[in-house]
Design a protein around this motif. Structure first.
Motif, short mmCIF file in Angstrom:
data_model
loop_
_atom_site.label_atom_id
_atom_site.label_comp_id
_atom_site.label_asym_id
_atom_site.label_seq_id
_atom_site.Cartn_x
_atom_site.Cartn_y
_atom_site.Cartn_z
N VAL A 55 0.84 -1.20 0.00
CA VAL A 55 0.00 0.00 0.00
C VAL A 55 0.87 1.25 0.00
CG1 VAL A 55 -1.68 1.32 1.34
CG2 VAL A 55 -1.95 -1.17 1.09
N LEU A 56 1.92 1.26 0.84
CA LEU A 56 2.78 2.44 0.91
C LEU A 56 3.48 2.69 -0.43
CD1 LEU A 56 4.38 1.90 4.45
CD2 LEU A 56 2.59 3.53 3.82
N GLY A 58 2.38 1.71 -3.28
CA GLY A 58 1.34 2.13 -4.22
C GLY A 58 1.02 3.60 -4.09
N ILE A 59 1.01 4.12 -2.87
CA ILE A 59 0.78 5.56 -2.68
C ILE A 59 1.90 6.36 -3.34
CG2 ILE A 59 0.71 7.38 -0.93
CD1 ILE A 59 -0.66 5.34 0.92
N LEU A 60 3.14 5.89 -3.19
CA LEU A 60 4.25 6.57 -3.87
C LEU A 60 4.07 6.52 -5.38
CD1 LEU A 60 7.32 5.34 -1.74
CD2 LEU A 60 6.02 7.46 -1.51
N LEU A 62 1.23 6.47 -6.97
CA LEU A 62 0.20 7.45 -7.31
C LEU A 62 0.78 8.86 -7.36
CD1 LEU A 62 -2.86 6.16 -5.26
CD2 LEU A 62 -2.55 6.07 -7.74
N LEU A 63 1.71 9.16 -6.45
CA LEU A 63 2.37 10.47 -6.48
C LEU A 63 3.17 10.64 -7.77
CD1 LEU A 63 3.58 10.79 -2.78
CD2 LEU A 63 1.70 12.03 -3.88
N HIS A 88 9.73 4.02 -4.33
CA HIS A 88 8.64 3.21 -4.90
C HIS A 88 9.20 1.88 -5.41
CE1 HIS A 88 5.23 1.93 -7.33
NE2 HIS A 88 6.04 1.88 -8.38
N LEU A 486 -5.21 5.41 -10.83
CA LEU A 486 -6.24 5.74 -9.84
C LEU A 486 -7.31 4.66 -9.79
CD1 LEU A 486 -7.20 7.85 -7.81
CD2 LEU A 486 -8.43 8.99 -9.68
N ALA A 489 -5.96 1.75 -7.95
CA ALA A 489 -5.92 2.01 -6.50
C ALA A 489 -7.29 1.86 -5.87
CB ALA A 489 -5.37 3.42 -6.25
N ALA A 493 -8.19 -0.57 -2.77
CA ALA A 493 -8.84 -0.05 -1.57
C ALA A 493 -10.12 -0.82 -1.26
CB ALA A 493 -9.14 1.44 -1.75
#
Length: 846
Positions: A55-56, A58-60, A62-63, A88, A486, A489, A493
């Protein structure tokens, strides 16, 4: 079980034995849960932590996509972007992909093998805690501006001290280095567990394909990961002490890093894929309710992929200036590896075709996996073609290929596996309705995110750029990719929302909802089963529908807690014949303490807190020594009853001991690290016109002969005394202890004198590791041998302490046998290093 076959235990066992077994294996509650070493609990912690890093990362991701969604974006500064994209890739590869592979194996293998637990539960706990503590600390560097920023592959000279002067790169080198040690510890547990703790009758030809895949992968880890450990050691020595291994102006070569990194990096792709393929080969027969087509062929294909993967490391170096012969060899191997991979895909399709497919969320994920992975494999064959690779190398085409192979080849099977095996946790299944939405969103989002990258790459978009101009014509494809990321993601989620919903539901008994054939579905207890089943086929639950009832009634091997502790049955590696009972260590805080000390040592050294770092190292060593002191004791009984009229010994010594074989594997890892350092020495020497280079010299040839002779004499003395002790009974052995202690001290003195002679001769010859790369390569081999001498001093002190404490009896001599193996290996390594250092320059003169 085959009809009419006799049961190992023909009568049901008293109910009291079941309660005794549950009490022995009971999971501690509250904070004491973190002292648990049961692989069921460790596996769950492992899986949860790996998913957190997924998840972490994946957030990177998305950034990254937010920054690249439109041209000339100023959302993220260039330096911050470099840290984000480096983290990432690093987190996805090192803190998610490899750990989730081992995590699922640690959780599933005891039940799938029919064992109560794997043979080194404290080693599994240590591997997990080292990974979790070190990984979280490493990730937190992102929040204080200390994250690495040289790419997840850390190519020098970009990551040398000249161009990366801070400690950012050091966090990667030291942090990732010891996380890889954690992965190797897990691999040793998996190899020994698979070879020695299978249920009786589970021959190699009856093992589930997933077990085969993990055996191949664990062996690959043993040979692949040492290369990156050696590489990180060399680059950190260059950064910390100015030993110029990769600095071309001083005789080094930055391409050396690429060789070491990709010898690990490309097998790593298959280390990630093969467990996923094993899971697919396990789930598809259940989904189709028919046996797997081509079992033996798939086993051969798994082994073939594992072997061929080591011939592909220069697949990533086609533009690095290698020779034509090397390029053509690697290109051919890159294409050949598609053959065993395709065999598995055709076998899966044939199994689905032959059976009656049950529509379910795991099935949809597996269909998505086959579509995505085949596309990724096709682009892999494309980039194996040299002219095409020269055009798309370092473009977004490679980024797309990488994600199609890794996400398609591992993430989609992993999600299928999470839906499939979730009932093992609390008996409940995830929502089928939500699952189809999760699969659909992830499939559409993934393809929308990464397929346009192929086109952007063909249009010339390079990798590792943080922004681009509107005139380049890449904006449309990047916007599609960002929208797709997105959507992907959102699907992930939704999955986690369903998982949290499931956790809140009351637990119930696992009732094998998929009607699977493998033995992990026998029980939902903290141990795999009440009694260890006798296996007669590859699909035991299908061939004997009463097996679960028989096992829970205690009608098979080792019903109850025979020794009063945690125990499992050890069987022969090939035919799985029972050989002895192994008592397993119980819950302890020592693995957590050792892991915390290890993490502190590496991470605090990075910020140059030397004293606290060494305190952490001492704590780690003390904790490990304490737990080893506890496990090599006298057995509680000579023999125990494991079935009707069948008694087996408790524990084993010598080559019959699983700890002896674990030591052998550990030394293979050690030797592979040393071989990588030898490769560095040979590579640097071959670049020279004159070897040794001007300003460097070798000591006289008599010095290595003297050092090698002392090492050999010390080893022979140690071995003579060890063999003599084998011939003695308990009383005579007790009287022999002073002689044994004297021999150990004499062997240690000879080893230290040998190292002093070797090191001293080089220093007298003017060895200066900072002068040029050749001298640094010599110095690193001397330093590596010096590290092993320090280990011998520690082991000798430990062996002497056990001798004085009377803990080297005839049946508790694992410490002596295993230290003897290490001692002889250090002798061999010292002789090989001395020979190589002195003979290579002379051979180059011929």
């Amino acid at each position: 079980m085959q009809p009419g076959a006799p049961l190992p235990s023909s009568l049901p066992r008293p109910p009291g034995e079941l309660e005794k077994l549950r009490a022995v294996w009971e999971t501690p509650r509250g904070l004491r849960f973190f002292s648990s070493v049961n692989n069921v609990n460790i596996g769950l912690l492992y899986i949860c932590t790996a998913l957190l890093f997924f998840v972490l990362a994946g957030i990177l991701g998305l950034l990254i996509r937010a920054q690249l969604a439109v041209p000339d974006s100023e959302l993220i500064a260039a330096g911050t972007y470099n840290q984000i994209f480096t983290m990432h890739g690093t987190v996805m590869m090192f803190l998610f992909a490899i750990p989730i592979v081992e995590a699922i194996a640690v959780y599933l293998l005891p039940g799938m093998l029919g064992a109560r637990d794997l043979p080194f539960p404290r080693l599994s706990a240590y591997a997990y805690w080292a990974y979790a503590i070190g990984g979280l600390a490493f990730f937190c560097t992102l929040f204080v501006g200390l994250a690495p920023d040289g790419g997840w592959f850390m190519y020098p000279p970009l990551t040398s001290k000249e161009f990366s002067p801070g400690v950012n790169a050091d966090f990667w080198l030291l942090g990732i280095g010891f996380i890889e040690i954690s992965a190797i510890a897990g691999a040793i547990e998996i190899i020994i567990g698979i070879l020695f703790t299978r249920a009786p009758g589970m021959t190699l030809s009856r093992m589930p394909i997933y077990v085969w895949s993990m055996l191949v992968v664990a062996l690959m880890i043993v040979f692949a990961f040492p290369a990156i450990i050696a590489g990180t050691i060399l680059l950190e020595l260059e950064r910390a002490f100015d030993w110029p291994f990769f600095i071309a102006a001083r005789g080094g070569d930055p391409v050396l890093w690429q060789h070491l990194f990709w010898f690990f990096g490309h097998p790593e792709v298959y280390i990630i894929f093969l467990p996923a393929a094993g899971m697919v080969s396990t789930m598809i027969p259940t989904i189709a309710q028919t046996g797997l087509v081509g079992y033996r062929t798939i086993v051969v294909a798994l082994i073939g992929v594992g072997v061929l993967s080591f011939g592909l490391w220069a697949h990533h170096m086609f533009t690095a200036g290698l020779g034509a012969m090397e390029l053509n060899f690697v290109s051919a191997a890159s294409m050949a590896v598609a053959i065993p991979t395709a065999i598995q895909v055709f076998a899966w399709i044939a199994t689905l075709w032959r059976g009656k497919v049950r529509r379910s969320t795991p099935m949809y994920f597996l269909l998505g996996f086959m579509f995505i992975f085949v596309l990724g494999g096709l682009t892999g064959v494309m980039v194996a073609v040299l002219p095409f690779d020269w055009q798309v190398h370092d473009t977004y085409f490679i980024v797309a290929h990488l994600h199609y192979v890794l996400i398609g080849g591992m993430v989609f099977p992993m999600f299928a596996g999470l839906y499939y095996w979730m009932p093992l946790i609390n008996g409940n299944t995830l929502s089928e309705r939500l699952g189809k939405w999760v699969c659909g969103l992830m499939f559409v989002g993934f393809n929308l995110a990464f397929f346009p990258m192929h086109i952007a790459g063909l249009l010339g978009m390079p990798r590792r750029v943080y922004t681009y101009s509107a005139e380049m014509g890449w904006d449309f494809w990047n916007m599609l990719s960002s929208i797709g990321a997105l959507v992907l993601a959102v699907g992930v989620a939704l999955f986690f929302a369903d998982v949290f919903r499931l956790i809140g539901r009351p637990a119930r008994q696992n009732d094998n909802p998929w009607r699977a054939s493998t033995m992990e579905w026998l029980s939902s207890e903290d141990y795999s089963s009440r009694s260890i089943p006798q296996v007669h086929s590859r699909d035991p639950l299908w061939d004997n529908p009463d097996l679960s009832r028989e096992v829970e009634e205690g009608r098979h091997w080792l019903p109850g807690a025979t020794t009063g502790g945690r125990e499992t049955l050890i069987t022969s590696p090939v035919r799985a014949l029972p050989t002895h009972v192994q008592v397993l260590p119980g819950d302890s805080w020592l693995p957590l303490l050792a892991a915390a000390g290890t993490a502190a040592f590496f991470l605090l050294l990075t910020v140059e807190w030397v004293v606290p770092a060494f305190i952490g190292g001492i704590i780690a060593i003390a904790a490990i020594m304490r737990w080893l002191w506890q496990v090599d004791g006298r057995p509680v009984a000579e023999q125990v009853q494991v079935a009707d009229r069948i008694w087996l010994p408790v524990g084993a010594i010598g080559t019959a001991s699983h700890s002896w074989w674990a030591t052998v594997i550990m030394l293979i890892v050690d030797a592979t690290i040393f071989a990588a350092m030898m490769f560095a020495y040979i590579h640097i020497s071959m670049l020279l016109q004159v070897c040794p280079p001007p300003g460097a010299a070798l000591p006289a040839g008599s010095w290595p002969l003297l050092a090698g002779g002392q090492l050999v004499v010390g080893s022979l003395l140690f071995e003579i005394m060890r063999r003599r002790s084998l011939q003695l009974q308990a009383n005579a052995l007790h009287a022999f202890q002073p002689w044994l202690r004297t021999a150990v001290l004499a062997a240690l003195l000879l080893a230290c004198a040998a190292y002093a002679a070797d090191l001293g001769s080089h220093l007298l010859a003017g060895l200066d590791p900072t002068a040029q790369a050749w001298s640094a390569a010599v110095a690193v081999m001397l330093a590596w041998q010096g590290f092993h001498m320090a280990v011998l001093v520690l082991l000798a002190a430990y062996l002497l302490a056990r001798s004085w404490a009377g803990r080297l009896g005839p049946s508790s001599r694992g410490t002596l046998d295993n230290i003897a193996l290490i001692w002889h290996y250090v002798t061999l390594q010292g002789c090989v290093a001395a020979f190589a250092i002195h003979m290579l320059p002379r051979l180059m003169e011929l």
